[in-house]
Design a protein around this motif. Sequence first.
Motif, PDB file in Angstrom:
ATOM      1  N   TRP A  56       3.059 -10.294  -4.963  1.00 46.78           N
ATOM      2  CA  TRP A  56       3.917  -9.116  -4.825  1.00 46.78           C
ATOM      3  C   TRP A  56       3.584  -8.102  -5.911  1.00 46.78           C
ATOM      4  O   TRP A  56       3.176  -8.460  -7.022  1.00 46.78           O
TER       5      TRP A  56
ATOM      6  N   VAL B 168       5.353  -4.498  -7.568  1.00 46.98           N
ATOM      7  CA  VAL B 168       6.441  -3.524  -7.629  1.00 46.98           C
ATOM      8  C   VAL B 168       5.899  -2.259  -8.291  1.00 46.98           C
ATOM      9  O   VAL B 168       5.316  -2.326  -9.380  1.00 46.98           O
TER      10      VAL B 168
ATOM     11  N   LEU C 278       8.195  -2.081  -3.087  1.00 45.88           N
ATOM     12  CA  LEU C 278       7.935  -3.509  -3.177  1.00 45.88           C
ATOM     13  C   LEU C 278       6.910  -3.840  -2.107  1.00 45.88           C
ATOM     14  O   LEU C 278       7.151  -3.651  -0.923  1.00 45.88           O
TER      15      LEU C 278
END
Length: 918
Positions: free
Chosen positions: A145, A147, A169
Amino acid sequence: MRLRIQSALLMCALIFITTAFHSTATAQEQFTFEDVMQFKSIDNPVISADGDWIAFGVWPERGDGEVRIKQVDGDTEYLIERGERPQISSNGAFAAAIVKPPFLELENAGRNGPKNSLFILNLADGERQEIENVTGFEFSNDGNWLVVSLEQPQDFESDNPHVGSPRKLINLQSDDTLELPFVNAMSIDSTSNYFVYSTVDTLGENNALFAIDLDEGLEPVQLLANSYAYYNNFSWDQSRGRLALTATEIDTAHDNRLNDASIVTWQAFDGEPEFLVTPDDVEVGYRLRSRNNLTWTYDGERLFYGVKDADMVALDEREEKSDSLTADNMYDLGHILNEVEGKVWHWDDPLIKTHEKQTFNNRKNHLYTAVYHLDEGRSVQLAVKELPYVSVSHNTGHIIGSSDLSYRQLITHDGRYRDYYLIDLETGGQTQFITQQRFGASLSPNGDFAAWFDGEDWNIMNSETGQVRNLTEGLDVPFADEDNDRPQPSGGYGIAGWTDNDRSVIIYDKYDIWQFDAAADGVRSVTDGKGREDQRIYRIRDLDPERHTFSRNERLLLTMFDEMEKNYGFYESRIGRSGVTELLGGEMRFDLVAKAENSDRVLFTKQKYDVYPNLWVSDSWRFRNTSKQTTLYDDLKEQWNWGHAELIDWLDVDGKKTQGIVVYPDDYDPEQTYPVFIYFYERFSQRLHDFNHPVTNHRPNVAQYVSDGYVFFMPDVWFDIPQPGYSATKSIVPGVHKLVEMGVADPDAIGLHGHSWSGYLAAHMVTETDMFAAAVAGAPVGNMTSAYSGIRWGTGLARQFQYEQTQSRLGVSLWENPKPYIENSPVFFADRINTPIMIQHGDADEAVPWYQSIELYLALRRNGKESVFLHYYDEPHHLRKFANRLDYAVKMKEYMDHYLKGIPAPAWIEEGVPYLGD
């Protein structure tokens, strides 16, 4: 007694050391100011968790740079133009870097110029994605992931300073993206399972706390919501999926200030958030605020937080009264006096007003630590106004607290002291165990022992019994600073750590590493005394950022510095054993940059004066298989006459062995003598193997002078109390004699430069010797009698402490003995100066008041002494504006070229520069 040292003095005391000269037959060029600005540095290097990739920035001082991402074992290399601050995902699949706009666009655009963007790079296939208007980014711990934090939209307007900004995100495996507006706080837990964020919008009506289960997709779940709510300070209990945060409301009726807060916890996707501590739970005299620091203990049984002094909070809640002048109040004394601007300085104030002002926000926002016991459902206030400082610890029994309240007046002229206490985590009860301690105290990880240095020895106390033992008094080696030449008490060399279960404490002396049993009298030298025997300094280089203690028989990576030869190296030793084994060494400097998180590989650099600090990778910290990863400036000496460095020794006036670095041009001819430019501070010989990275600042660029036919000299200075000025003279002048005797230096072409402390020393030296053809004094003290009671405007501290205790080394107050203040002040002996001198100072200097240079300049002017004063507007101790830094560097070079090489002087030296308006 003041002493003028002439060039013939002490020649008989000097020991001639044959110098090995080098000659390089190349078409080397002079290193110019343009070369300095274009010279590239390796910035922010990182190694991937698996050790397969490295990434780093390559940037010049002025212009556009790039990020390079390189495969350690393969040929794959990627380039991101204008990239900086690269990161590599922990799974080694992606890299990302901030991309700056083109340098010329930024320089010409003004305040509302182009914004940064983000480049995301797939390391498997090189596929790139760009996101514009980026302020920052963060990978999740599993690397799946990303951000991204974004700039506010161009048309964004709001009077609420708490309004959040856009975030993205991104699932890097699927490219699924969730765009989140108005995010004011966010966090991904260490397991990368959960993402939480809070929002504050422009209307305040949709403020909420959300969570996403990352294993289930990108569907936010609202946890809490309230009009004008404000959720912040996310802190994860990492191994238990539990979150702590603060919750409060924005008071829109009072300039959007924040109300008192509550502490909330939430077990991820297992129940509703729970309010643990509310404003009503806080002790009288304190208030729980959103600006906080929440810390879970390792066992998850306690949560530390902070409260503020209620009186300090109230200062931010004062209502501004109407100040309109009316017929009814125009003669009202109170109304008129409300407009007074000034302060009352009282002789008995704990802090002088300038220091009180500079530290006010820190004191106003100080957090008094409390702890919440989750199993008991109660809080204990640990830090209080009388005992304001508490160090968080993860044991179950005690923590250390301290107070400096009784000693704040001493900060002005003496030093910083504290009383130290053990604080019971269950009751908050306090037990004092040291009074007026200057050197701090530390608690063992389990809380069983406290240890501290008393100025001579290390002591240890059993936390339960209060029994104190002196650990080091029976050893025939000193543990206090052996090189302290200041009038302040000598500190120790520090604690390296503790072993498992508080069995022993690891302590440094100057050279060696010692292991002391905590509960008994056992002691061993981990380095077997080899450090002191060989005059080598060993220190532990811990590669585990999560470490709490060292285990029994654990292998240790040590750094080594050879005090006499100035070489560096890496060594190995073991806890519980004695001895060292060399891993990597040589006539170079080695620096470990990072260890790969999930691999044995380490990223490190090698450098010398003439070897650029390129990046290397080793398969492990034992350095058995290393590979060079970058090749910047491998042709350094083919491009420029960079020179080569050498260590020389001489005896100072008192017969003390002194060292310094001499840098020769590569085309040095031992049949000729050379102009010598001296740059010094206190001790520089330890920089023998440092690559002198060119940059435009207050320091002269070594290669620039060497490539233009200078020899560059960096001597050490050893100080006597209370003769700091003469100490520089008696150290450096014999060193110059040594260069003359060696046939290196032209005795009529010696230049001197110092900045700040050494700027003062340079100004003072020319009152004692006519050896120098020219001197440059940057930001110097000219008059110690006036500087003594001056202010360091950056900190607000009075300057008295540095004369009585620290760098200025006089050791007495002005009233106890004014003689050394006068004897060490160049202004009182300006009539003796026969050396042309250039002074530099910025009029916003936060360390040395710029009027010190005015005093020196006026003394020189009144005595008809050849001098110039470079005054830079609104500049601090070290010049910031690039044009000013470059101007100073150019003028310094012109000054030395004229007086040392006979090059015709520019007009500013001969005639000055008239004031024609700003």
